[in-house]
Design a protein around this motif. Structure first.
Motif, short mmCIF file in Angstrom:
data_model
loop_
_atom_site.label_atom_id
_atom_site.label_comp_id
_atom_site.label_asym_id
_atom_site.label_seq_id
_atom_site.Cartn_x
_atom_site.Cartn_y
_atom_site.Cartn_z
N ASP A 1 0.97 -1.12 0.04
CA ASP A 1 -0.09 0.15 -0.17
C ASP A 1 0.95 1.24 0.25
O ASP A 1 2.09 1.08 -0.12
CB ASP A 1 -1.00 0.13 1.03
N ASP A 2 0.10 2.49 0.11
CA ASP A 2 1.14 3.73 -0.08
C ASP A 2 1.75 3.97 1.16
O ASP A 2 2.87 4.67 1.12
CB ASP A 2 0.05 4.74 0.00
N ALA A 3 1.41 3.23 2.45
CA ALA A 3 2.37 3.35 3.51
C ALA A 3 3.79 2.55 3.57
O ALA A 3 4.58 3.04 4.67
CB ALA A 3 1.47 3.32 4.90
N TYR A 4 3.65 1.55 2.84
CA TYR A 4 5.01 0.97 2.79
C TYR A 4 6.19 1.60 2.13
O TYR A 4 5.94 2.42 1.15
CB TYR A 4 4.59 -0.43 2.04
N PRO A 5 7.65 1.36 2.37
CA PRO A 5 7.76 0.72 3.86
C PRO A 5 7.71 1.70 4.96
O PRO A 5 7.78 2.92 5.00
CB PRO A 5 9.26 0.29 3.58
#
Length: 825
Positions: A108-112
């Motif tokens: 997702d957009d929060a990774y990493p």
């Protein structure tokens, strides 16, 4: 102080004799093997702990095979300040006519959460760090995968009908530790790029990367324990590396290999103890005549033994340090940064374990000295009962080592049972052959009847000699012959597998497409067996993580989803191994049958309750039967099976495994089938056989080194056999020559003696190896053990010739002195 100095002086004198040198070499060899194993394992575990701190990619990871529901994910987000959701799928990726099995990571957009991704424009390009994964419609491939598929940035790949542009070559992931150090090729896409339904499989995993302080981590761990029974939690601080249990199981396997070495060492030490015991008996008689009490004499004997053990520790530690450095140098290719640091605690634990083992072997000798009178110390009493004492303590010490290392008591028990059966057989053969030979020779003249008469007078001593040589031969053959025959048998079995393409997993919606493709390509579907993906989470209400602390291959497998199938009558390729199978029309669907080895390894019993997580729901079954595989009606079988009535109660998609037969032109068309169904798991038989051949090659190399250790200890046993009975043989020869028997006749008598000994020992070794083969092949592989009889006969001839040659040389040396020297030695 005088007593201590005298004990050390006696120990030095013993080392100048053959039996003392053999005992020291045997103890040093055992310490060398176990110390090398412990130091290497400790170094790897230390490396994994450091690796966990550097490559987890977050403070905590929660991994579940079943995706969290909306309420569960919201609950987790309330506990975690920052959260990144990653979904893992095993798919087959294609490009033109080339294909590869791939682990696809959807981020997702929060990774990493922590660390940076490293990417490049080519597999050998300079790396550049980025703080986000691929965008929507983009895919990144690791360098090996890009090379295998023949792709480069800018190319278009199709997965399940979706077109994705190759944006970069993936060179490093900050959470790489979760993939272990495997060779699976990897790819990464944005979670919104692909339809999740087209990638569904039983091996799919959802990974939640969490950033949280220690208090929040403890709260999350407690919540996972109650709300997600099948999930795994890994913490950076105070956690265990995902590979830690695997390496612990590897250490257990090698430790169990040491059981054979310790058994052989026990035999060699038992034989050298005969000479040590004779010396100590004489010394104690001398000390007693000077007014020294027996307790002080025993203390001096113990001090002498301790001094020898300390010297063996020094020699074994020096050799282990050298071997440890060489092994770490080889492992640095797989584990960059691994170093050969000294680990004191594991080393001291190993020394303590060997000390207990060797002390257990020495207990009968100290008991024999402690219970002896002054008259018996001067004389040489019959051993009779002490033979059984030594045998008991030898078996007890080996069982202790097996208990420390074993994670598969079924296999360990069968190995020890085969050894025990061989011991009983060798004792029975020795007594029967010698007694019958003596009975046959009573009315006959000649050297052979006289040889049987002498052996009859030394029956217990001869039994000990046969047991030592027979065990040595058994364990040497067990190492060499079983591995040789196993490779041949398994290779033949793999080549005769039904079909040349294994369907490892196919969804119900893919079966029609497979059959249509088979019709178009002239292929045939040979077998299909249904199952659901089920994860065992508890036994009798106890969670699997709390069930046992000892690493086990079976336990490690059951922590992931397994295939749970159903059947009415007993499947044709199974047989009832225990319990009671249900009737075909039963309505009691909460019953289950398991394979016997699974029950043994997990400590399961009939009546136990097994709780499974299936498609996010919990189902409890009562264990009522066990089933075992039998060849002849297909090779597809399952660890666990439930009644037909259970299928209607289980809310989960049906999956299938089976086999196909493909003509040669159909192989090129497989890429098209995978483009339509990327999650379809197909494994060509040639790939399976290549894996087996690679594994067999590695195992052969490992066993070659191990066989060298076994051969070394076998030589120690043979030398100890000659040394331990040399005094008796010298007195016998001196008495015979004083009565006018020629040296040539003494040599013939010695040849008859050693020939009978070697033949009985060889027969026991072959029988023990055969019984071990029958037990292990039937239980572990359900195959019939058929050894190469020519090879067996050759090993028997070689064993008998070696023993007779060594005995003949020893006898010639004992005859190259005067009769007076022979009688007074």
């Amino acid at each position: 102080m005088n007593a201590l100095w005298l004990a050390l002086e006696n120990g030095w004198r013993d080392l100048q004799q053959q039996h003392g040198r053999i005992a020291l070499a045997t103890q040093s060899a055992l310490l060398f093997f176990l110390m090398t194993l412990s130091l290497t394992s400790a170094s790897i575990q230390s490396y994994l702990a450091d690796n966990l701190d550097q490559m987890l990619g977050s403070d905590m990871v929660v991994e579940s095979h079943a995706a969290l529901t909306g309420d569960e994910e919201r609950a987790l987000r309330r506990l975690a300040p920052r959260l990144s959701v990653t979904k893992i799928s095993d798919i087959t990726m294609t490009h033109q006519d080339t294909w590869a099995r791939v682990q696809l990571k959807r981020v997702d957009d929060a990774y990493p959460l922590q660390g940076k991704l490293q990417i490049g424009d080519t597999p050998v390009a300079r790396q550049r760090a980025v703080s986000r994964g691929p965008g929507v419609g983009e895919i990144w491939l690791e360098s090996r995968l890009a090379t295998k598929l023949g792709t480069q940035p800018g190319d278009t790949l199709v997965i399940g009908g979706t077109r994705l542009r190759l944006g970069a070559i993936l060179l490093h992931e900050p959470d790489r530790i979760m993939e272990g150090h495997g060779t699976t090729q990897r790819a990464m896409v944005h979670s919104q790029s692909l339809d999740a339904a087209s990638l569904a499989s039983s091996k799919g995993r959802t990974r939640y990367l969490v950033t949280a302080d220690e208090e929040q981590q403890r709260a999350i761990e407690e919540w996972v324990r109650t709300a997600l029974p099948g999930a795994t939690v890994i913490r950076k601080i105070g956690g265990r590396h995902p590979l830690a249990s695997f390496w612990q199981r590897t250490e257990n396997f090698l430790g169990l290999a040491a059981v054979i070495l310790v058994f052989m060492g026990a035999v060699a030490l038992d034989m050298t103890t005969r000479r040590w015991l004779a010396s100590m008996r004489y010394r104690l008689a001398l000390y007693t005549s000077f007014g020294v009490n027996t307790r002080t004499g025993i203390a001096m004997a113990l001090g002498q033994w301790l001094a020898g053990f300390i010297l063996a520790v020094l020699l074994g530690t020096m050799l282990a340090t050298l071997a440890y450095g060489l092994i770490v140098g080889q492992l640095q290719e797989q584990f960059p940064g691994l170093d050969a640091a000294w680990h004191w605690l594991p080393a001291l634990k190993t020394i303590g374990l060997v000390f207990v083992l060797l002390l257990a072997l020495q207990v009968p000798s100290f008991l024999q000295l402690r219970r002896a009178s002054l008259l018996s110390l001067i004389r040489n009493p019959a051993e009779n009962s002490f033979v059984w004492h030594r045998l008991f303590w030898s078996i007890a010490s080996v069982t202790l080592l097996a208990a420390v290392y074993s994670d598969n008591w079924l296999l360990t028990g069968m190995t020890l049972a085969a050894i025990a059966a061989a011991l009983v057989l060798m004792v029975a053969l020795t007594w029967a052959v010698i007694r019958l030979g003596d009975l046959w020779g009573r009315r006959r003249a000649g050297l052979l009847p006289f040889a049987f008469f002498i052996m009859r007078q030394r029956l217990f001593a001869k039994s000990a000699q046969v047991l030592g040589l027979g065990l040595s031969g058994l364990l040497l053959l067990f190492t060499l012959m079983l591995m040789r025959d196993l490779g041949t048998t398994m290779e033949q079995y793999g080549r005769s597998h039904d079909g040349n393409l294994m369907i490892s997993e196919a969804g119900a919606n893919q079966i029609a497409g497979i059959r249509q493709w088979a019709t178009q390509t002239g292929s045939s579907v040979r077998a299909l067996r249904p199952f659901v993906s089920a994860q065992l989470v508890a036994v009798n209400g106890t969670s699997l993580s709390e069930l046992g602390d000892k690493p086990s291959d079976t336990l490690a497998t059951l922590k992931d989803p397994i295939r749970l199938s159903w059947a009415g009558a007993m499947p044709r390729n199974n047989r009832l191994a225990g319990g009671r199978w249900w009737s075909a029309d039963t309505s009691n669907w909460r019953q289950i049958s398991a394979e016997p080895e699974v029950m043994t390894d997990m400590g399961l019993g009939y009546g136990d309750t097994l709780t499974y997580q299936i498609n996010g729901k919990l189902y409890a079954f009562t264990l009522v039967a066990s089933h075992a595989f039998q060849p002849g009606h297909g090779s597809i079988t399952f660890w666990f099976q439930v009644p037909l009535a259970a299928r209607a109660r289980i809310e989960a998609p049906t999956l299938y495994m089976g086999s196909m037969e493909l003509p040669e032109p159909a192989w090129d068309a497989l890429a098209g089938l995978w483009q339509q169904y990327p999650s379809l798991a197909l494994v060509p038989l040639r790939e399976l056989t290549e894996r087996f051949d690679r594994t067999l090659w590695i195992v052969t190399r490992l066993t070659s080194g191990y066989a060298a250790m076994v051969l070394l200890l076998a030589l120690f046993v043979l030398a100890a056999s000659v040394s331990g009975f040399s005094a008796d043989d010298r007195q016998k020869n001196g008495l015979l020559m004083s009565m006018g028997v020629s040296k040539a006749d003494c040599l013939k008598l010695s040849f008859y003696d050693w020939s009978v000994t070697a033949l009985i020992a060889a027969m026991g070794a072959i029988a023990g190896t055969w019984s071990a083969g029958l037990l292990i092949y039937r239980s572990q592989f359900n195959l019939t053990y058929r050894p190469d009889l020519v090879w067996v006969a050759g090993m028997v001839v070689a064993m008998v010739a070696s023993v007779c040659l060594v005995g003949f040389i020893a006898c010639r040396q004992s005859l190259n002195v005067s009769v007076r020297e022979l009688m007074t030695s």
